[in-house]
Design a protein around this motif. Structure first.
Motif, PDB file in Angstrom:
ATOM      1  N   ARG A 283       0.820  -1.208   0.000  1.00  0.00           N
ATOM      2  CA  ARG A 283       0.000   0.000   0.000  1.00  0.00           C
ATOM      3  C   ARG A 283       0.859   1.265   0.000  1.00  0.00           C
ATOM      4  NH1 ARG A 283      -2.946  -1.132   3.879  1.00  0.00           N
ATOM      5  NH2 ARG A 283      -4.668  -1.948   2.651  1.00  0.00           N
ATOM      6  N   ASN A 284       1.891   1.271   0.774  1.00  0.00           N
ATOM      7  CA  ASN A 284       2.812   2.415   0.832  1.00  0.00           C
ATOM      8  C   ASN A 284       4.223   1.892   0.591  1.00  0.00           C
ATOM      9  OD1 ASN A 284       3.575   5.054   1.128  1.00  0.00           O
ATOM     10  ND2 ASN A 284       2.928   5.271   3.247  1.00  0.00           N
ATOM     11  N   GLY A 285       4.351   1.108  -0.488  1.00  0.00           N
ATOM     12  CA  GLY A 285       5.555   0.331  -0.747  1.00  0.00           C
ATOM     13  C   GLY A 285       6.867   1.080  -0.700  1.00  0.00           C
ATOM     14  N   PRO A 286       7.022   2.193  -1.442  1.00  0.00           N
ATOM     15  CA  PRO A 286       8.313   2.894  -1.436  1.00  0.00           C
ATOM     16  C   PRO A 286       8.732   3.364  -0.050  1.00  0.00           C
ATOM     17  CG  PRO A 286       6.979   3.617  -3.284  1.00  0.00           C
ATOM     18  CD  PRO A 286       6.089   2.773  -2.441  1.00  0.00           C
ATOM     19  N   GLN A 287       7.774   3.854   0.740  1.00  0.00           N
ATOM     20  CA  GLN A 287       8.116   4.336   2.080  1.00  0.00           C
ATOM     21  C   GLN A 287       8.433   3.182   3.023  1.00  0.00           C
ATOM     22  OE1 GLN A 287       8.602   7.563   2.429  1.00  0.00           O
ATOM     23  NE2 GLN A 287       7.962   7.734   0.293  1.00  0.00           N
ATOM     24  N   LEU A 288       7.712   2.071   2.884  1.00  0.00           N
ATOM     25  CA  LEU A 288       8.045   0.890   3.672  1.00  0.00           C
ATOM     26  C   LEU A 288       9.425   0.359   3.291  1.00  0.00           C
ATOM     27  CD1 LEU A 288       4.661  -1.075   3.797  1.00  0.00           C
ATOM     28  CD2 LEU A 288       5.936  -0.175   5.756  1.00  0.00           C
ATOM     29  N   ALA A 289       9.742   0.428   1.990  1.00  0.00           N
ATOM     30  CA  ALA A 289      11.065  -0.003   1.546  1.00  0.00           C
ATOM     31  C   ALA A 289      12.147   0.868   2.175  1.00  0.00           C
ATOM     32  CB  ALA A 289      11.144   0.054   0.023  1.00  0.00           C
TER      33      ALA A 289
ATOM     34  N   VAL B 276       5.692   3.012  16.156  1.00  0.00           N
ATOM     35  CA  VAL B 276       4.384   3.174  15.506  1.00  0.00           C
ATOM     36  C   VAL B 276       4.537   3.580  14.047  1.00  0.00           C
ATOM     37  CG1 VAL B 276       3.207   3.762  17.670  1.00  0.00           C
ATOM     38  CG2 VAL B 276       4.133   5.590  16.231  1.00  0.00           C
ATOM     39  N   ALA B 277       5.779   3.755  13.579  1.00  0.00           N
ATOM     40  CA  ALA B 277       5.988   4.260  12.217  1.00  0.00           C
ATOM     41  C   ALA B 277       5.494   3.284  11.161  1.00  0.00           C
ATOM     42  CB  ALA B 277       7.476   4.565  11.997  1.00  0.00           C
ATOM     43  N   ILE B 278       5.800   2.006  11.314  1.00  0.00           N
ATOM     44  CA  ILE B 278       5.449   1.050  10.263  1.00  0.00           C
ATOM     45  C   ILE B 278       3.940   0.783  10.231  1.00  0.00           C
ATOM     46  CG2 ILE B 278       5.868  -1.260   9.343  1.00  0.00           C
ATOM     47  CD1 ILE B 278       8.705  -1.026  10.449  1.00  0.00           C
ATOM     48  N   PRO B 279       3.260   0.601  11.370  1.00  0.00           N
ATOM     49  CA  PRO B 279       1.791   0.536  11.290  1.00  0.00           C
ATOM     50  C   PRO B 279       1.180   1.788  10.662  1.00  0.00           C
ATOM     51  CG  PRO B 279       2.543  -0.178  13.441  1.00  0.00           C
ATOM     52  CD  PRO B 279       3.736   0.353  12.736  1.00  0.00           C
ATOM     53  N   MET B 280       1.783   2.942  10.925  1.00  0.00           N
ATOM     54  CA  MET B 280       1.271   4.182  10.342  1.00  0.00           C
ATOM     55  C   MET B 280       1.448   4.192   8.830  1.00  0.00           C
ATOM     56  SD  MET B 280       2.321   8.123  11.288  1.00  0.00           S
ATOM     57  CE  MET B 280       2.311   7.677  13.004  1.00  0.00           C
ATOM     58  N   LEU B 281       2.578   3.671   8.344  1.00  0.00           N
ATOM     59  CA  LEU B 281       2.796   3.608   6.899  1.00  0.00           C
ATOM     60  C   LEU B 281       1.832   2.632   6.237  1.00  0.00           C
ATOM     61  CD1 LEU B 281       6.712   3.620   6.779  1.00  0.00           C
ATOM     62  CD2 LEU B 281       5.174   5.458   6.063  1.00  0.00           C
TER      63      LEU B 281
ATOM     64  N   ASP C 125      -1.184   2.134   7.332  1.00  0.00           N
ATOM     65  CA  ASP C 125      -2.523   2.702   7.492  1.00  0.00           C
ATOM     66  C   ASP C 125      -2.736   3.997   6.726  1.00  0.00           C
ATOM     67  OD1 ASP C 125      -5.136   2.783   8.711  1.00  0.00           O
ATOM     68  OD2 ASP C 125      -4.384   4.300  10.098  1.00  0.00           O
ATOM     69  N   ARG C 126      -1.687   4.809   6.537  1.00  0.00           N
ATOM     70  CA  ARG C 126      -1.863   6.163   6.016  1.00  0.00           C
ATOM     71  C   ARG C 126      -0.928   6.425   4.835  1.00  0.00           C
ATOM     72  NH1 ARG C 126      -2.739  10.101  11.215  1.00  0.00           N
ATOM     73  NH2 ARG C 126      -3.577   8.543  12.654  1.00  0.00           N
ATOM     74  N   ASP C 127      -1.316   7.395   4.034  1.00  0.00           N
ATOM     75  CA  ASP C 127      -0.466   7.863   2.945  1.00  0.00           C
ATOM     76  C   ASP C 127       0.445   8.940   3.520  1.00  0.00           C
ATOM     77  OD1 ASP C 127       0.723   8.425   0.586  1.00  0.00           O
ATOM     78  OD2 ASP C 127      -0.982   9.506  -0.290  1.00  0.00           O
ATOM     79  N   ILE C 128       1.570   8.504   4.067  1.00  0.00           N
ATOM     80  CA  ILE C 128       2.476   9.390   4.775  1.00  0.00           C
ATOM     81  C   ILE C 128       3.898   8.969   4.440  1.00  0.00           C
ATOM     82  CG2 ILE C 128       2.549   7.943   6.849  1.00  0.00           C
ATOM     83  CD1 ILE C 128       2.574  10.480   8.543  1.00  0.00           C
ATOM     84  N   SER C 129       4.824   9.919   4.490  1.00  0.00           N
ATOM     85  CA  SER C 129       6.203   9.584   4.164  1.00  0.00           C
ATOM     86  C   SER C 129       6.878   8.886   5.342  1.00  0.00           C
ATOM     87  CB  SER C 129       6.988  10.842   3.799  1.00  0.00           C
ATOM     88  OG  SER C 129       7.243  11.626   4.949  1.00  0.00           O
ATOM     89  N   ALA C 130       7.951   8.167   5.046  1.00  0.00           N
ATOM     90  CA  ALA C 130       8.673   7.457   6.095  1.00  0.00           C
ATOM     91  C   ALA C 130       9.262   8.434   7.110  1.00  0.00           C
ATOM     92  CB  ALA C 130       9.781   6.607   5.472  1.00  0.00           C
ATOM     93  N   MET C 131       9.786   9.572   6.652  1.00  0.00           N
ATOM     94  CA  MET C 131      10.373  10.530   7.579  1.00  0.00           C
ATOM     95  C   MET C 131       9.326  11.104   8.519  1.00  0.00           C
ATOM     96  SD  MET C 131      13.515  10.367   7.113  1.00  0.00           S
ATOM     97  CE  MET C 131      13.871  11.634   8.311  1.00  0.00           C
ATOM     98  N   GLU C 132       8.128  11.397   7.984  1.00  0.00           N
ATOM     99  CA  GLU C 132       7.054  11.895   8.850  1.00  0.00           C
ATOM    100  C   GLU C 132       6.667  10.844   9.879  1.00  0.00           C
ATOM    101  OE1 GLU C 132       4.313  14.859   6.203  1.00  0.00           O
ATOM    102  OE2 GLU C 132       4.487  12.788   5.477  1.00  0.00           O
ATOM    103  N   ALA C 133       6.578   9.590   9.435  1.00  0.00           N
ATOM    104  CA  ALA C 133       6.210   8.510  10.354  1.00  0.00           C
ATOM    105  C   ALA C 133       7.277   8.324  11.430  1.00  0.00           C
ATOM    106  CB  ALA C 133       6.005   7.211   9.577  1.00  0.00           C
ATOM    107  N   ILE C 134       8.547   8.446  11.065  1.00  0.00           N
ATOM    108  CA  ILE C 134       9.629   8.312  12.038  1.00  0.00           C
ATOM    109  C   ILE C 134       9.554   9.418  13.080  1.00  0.00           C
ATOM    110  CG2 ILE C 134      12.128   8.543  12.317  1.00  0.00           C
ATOM    111  CD1 ILE C 134      12.436   7.000   9.688  1.00  0.00           C
ATOM    112  N   VAL C 135       9.302  10.647  12.630  1.00  0.00           N
ATOM    113  CA  VAL C 135       9.195  11.772  13.568  1.00  0.00           C
ATOM    114  C   VAL C 135       8.068  11.531  14.560  1.00  0.00           C
ATOM    115  CG1 VAL C 135       8.610  14.214  13.759  1.00  0.00           C
ATOM    116  CG2 VAL C 135      10.241  13.464  12.028  1.00  0.00           C
TER     117      VAL C 135
END
Length: 270
Positions: A122-128, A198-203, A205-215
């Motif tokens: 679903r959010n493949g590039p950011q999960l990668a 919580v970054a990976i569950p957020m990625l 669940d949501r259309d969000i960048s990896a850096m935003e999820a990490i923050v």
């Protein structure tokens, strides 16, 4: 009049753009003992979807056997322990399919193993991106462990696998090696936990960048440090116990922690 209309039109456009812009996730406070509730919710998910959880956990067990066999086959028995410990670093990404299963159950959507694997896409590039970051941490830890082993025991220390435990126990360098190695491992594991709690569950669940999820993940960890410290401790204890019987316990612990992590994310990020 024309100026007022133009100002009104500009205000309407600004309001519309603000309405369309994604809001910053709000972080909810958690009681220090809240992780027990996440485990209970994870258990309910596991019991509701046992075919998903146990298949997932069984695959992780088999992967652990294969990795250990490869390391033993190439003559680096010492690497089994750090590679196993590194599981703590990459497990949050491996569990993406379990987050998807919990997400679907929460929404009343159909759940199957094939559908759960969509959590990786679903959010493949950011999960990668997250996967690369966690993998680099894992590889760095393995290299550090190898360096520490060579420093404390010497490059010529290579007993057979069946005599390795006793050889280590007889060495006077075992205690300092364990103290320093555990210290390095604790630092790396803390970093990995903070950026992925919580970054990976957020990625998923949501259309969000990896850096935003990490923050957001780091903020969650810092603002709820008591609850997150207990949560990290429970993960370590449960996983360590699961690893002891040659990874067999992961068939239960991996899906339980994975489902519970989803509920931790849903509880902490609004």
């Amino acid at each position: 009049m024309t100026t007022r209309k133009a100002e009104a039109s500009q205000m309407d456009e600004t309001a519309a753009s603000m309405a369309q812009a994604p809001s910053t996730p709000a972080i909810a406070p958690a009681a220090p003992d809240r992780p027990w509730a996440w485990l209970a919710a994870g258990w309910h998910d596991l019991m509701a979807m046992p075919h998903i959880g146990f298949l997932y956990g069984g695959a992780v067990v088999v992967a652990g056997w294969v990795l250990s066999a490869l390391l033993l086959n190439i003559g680096v028995a010492w690497a089994v322990l750090p590679a196993t410990a590194g599981f703590f670093l990459v497990a949050p990404l491996i569990a993406a399919g379990l987050y998807e299963a919990s997400r679907r159950r929460e929404r009343g959507e159909p759940v199957s193993l094939a559908l759960c694997l969509q959590g990786f896409r679903r959010n493949g590039p950011q999960l990668a991106f997250m996967g690369v970051a966690l993998l680099l941490l894992h590889l760095f830890w393995v290299r550090v462990a190898g360096l520490l082993f060579a420093v404390f025991f010497g490059l010529g220390f290579s007993p057979a696998i069946e005599t390795l435990p006793m050889a280590l126990l007889r060495s006077e360098m075992l205690l300092p090696f364990l103290i320093i190695g555990t210290g390095f491992g604790f630092v790396l594991a803390s970093v990995a936990f903070a950026i992925s709690a919580v970054a990976i569950p957020m990625l998923v669940d949501r259309d969000i960048s990896a850096m935003e999820a990490i923050v957001v993940s780091v903020r969650v960890t810092l603002l709820n440090w008591r609850a997150m410290a207990l949560w990290a401790g429970l993960i370590v204890v449960f996983t360590a116990m699961a690893l002891v019987p040659f990874f067999l316990g992961l068939a239960l612990v991996m899906p339980l922690i994975g489902h519970a992590t989803w509920h931790a994310y849903r509880d902490l990020v609004r």
